[in-house]
Design an enzyme around this catalytic site. Structure first.
Site, PDB file in Angstrom:
ATOM      1  N   GLU A  98       0.837  -1.214   0.000  1.00 60.26           N
ATOM      2  CA  GLU A  98       0.000   0.000   0.000  1.00 60.26           C
ATOM      3  C   GLU A  98       0.868   1.259   0.000  1.00 60.26           C
ATOM      4  OE1 GLU A  98      -2.418  -1.376   3.241  1.00 60.26           O
ATOM      5  OE2 GLU A  98      -3.082  -2.964   1.891  1.00 60.26           O
ATOM      6  N   GLU A 168       4.816 -10.600  -0.252  1.00 55.98           N
ATOM      7  CA  GLU A 168       3.384 -10.314  -0.281  1.00 55.98           C
ATOM      8  C   GLU A 168       2.962  -9.967  -1.713  1.00 55.98           C
ATOM      9  OE1 GLU A 168       1.741  -9.083   3.754  1.00 55.98           O
ATOM     10  OE2 GLU A 168       2.480  -7.279   2.813  1.00 55.98           O
TER      11      GLU A 168
END
Ligand code: PEP
Length: 251
Positions: A98, A168
């Protein structure tokens, strides 16, 4: 034996009062296990409350979700690694997807942030991972290599041993779609090979998987020996459910 790390990324959830209440429930529900550590990444405003709430539990650690690379100065809205340390942080996420994809963080930013974290007693957790178009184009390993080299390429083996790496895949974060243990294992092996190529023992750094980990898929993920633990967003927000997952996973 692997010492597993269960890291909870609360993202923009749980203010100070909620963090205290969460950790009260978690402490009452999760009983220390010698084979695992539990790290919590609250939003910066809740760092101190969270650190206070776990101060008597050496198996529970609080970390910061992001830092600026400068130790102090005119950077309105930012916090630094030394400031986070003062609030009780012992670890710092760097390069979460993010941060990269919503806030435009570059590989060079992650390099400066890892270096800033390593200048303090905090332990960096570098997040790496490919987007769906990158995966579909067959570029997963090239992207992970680029992110590793960008953030860690100038560190010597001794410093690399202090870094935890979280693989991730961006397409798996918050989507309910996780990488298969086999696919994660391939990338983890590649990360260890990259570390070994820089003189670090391949097992010196812990390598985590993150992306839609939950109570249903944790067992099969941790059955993959390449995984040293998990970084979890959504499934870490309910303290009793997270305590149950941490208590029983890979038991
Ligand atoms: C994360 O925020 O790092 C993450 C993996 O989120 P989620 O578990 O919700 O996919």
């Amino acid at each position: 034996m692997r010492r597993l790390l269960f890291a909870a990324n609360w993202k923009m959830h749980l203010g100070p009062d909620e963090a205290r209440a969460y950790l009260k429930t978690f402490r009452a529900t999760y009983h220390r296990r010698e084979d695992r550590d539990v790290w919590f990444f609250p939003p910066a405003v809740s760092l101190e409350a969270a650190a206070q709430a776990v101060r008597e539990r050496t198996d529970l650690v609080v970390g910061v979700q992001d830092i600026h690379w400068e130790p102090k100065g005119a950077f309105t809205g930012a916090i630094s690694a030394p400031l986070a340390a003062q609030a009780g942080a012992k670890a710092a996420l760097v390069g979460h997807s993010e941060r990269r994809h919503v806030f435009g963080e570059t590989d060079e930013d992650t390099r400066r942030k890892v270096a800033a974290v390593l200048a303090t007693p905090l332990q960096p957790v570098l997040c790496v991972g490919e987007t769906l178009p990158e995966r579909e184009a067959g570029h997963t390993l090239a992207v992970v290599h680029r992110q590793l080299a960008g953030a860690l390429g100038r560190l010597d083996a001794a410093k690399l041993a202090h870094v935890t790496i979280a693989y991730e895949p961006v397409w798996a974060i918050g989507t309910g779609r996780n990488a298969t243990p086999r696919d994660a294992g391939v990338v983890h092996r590649e990360i260890r090979t990259w570390l070994a190529g820089r003189g670090a023992a391949p097992t010196a750094a812990r390598v985590l998987y993150g992306g839609s980990v939950n109570a249903k898929n944790i067992a099969e993920l941790l059955a993959e020996p390449q995984l040293d633990g998990v970084l979890v967003g959504g499934a870490s927000l309910d303290p009793a459910a997270w305590a149950q997952l941490v208590q029983t996973a890979a038991a």
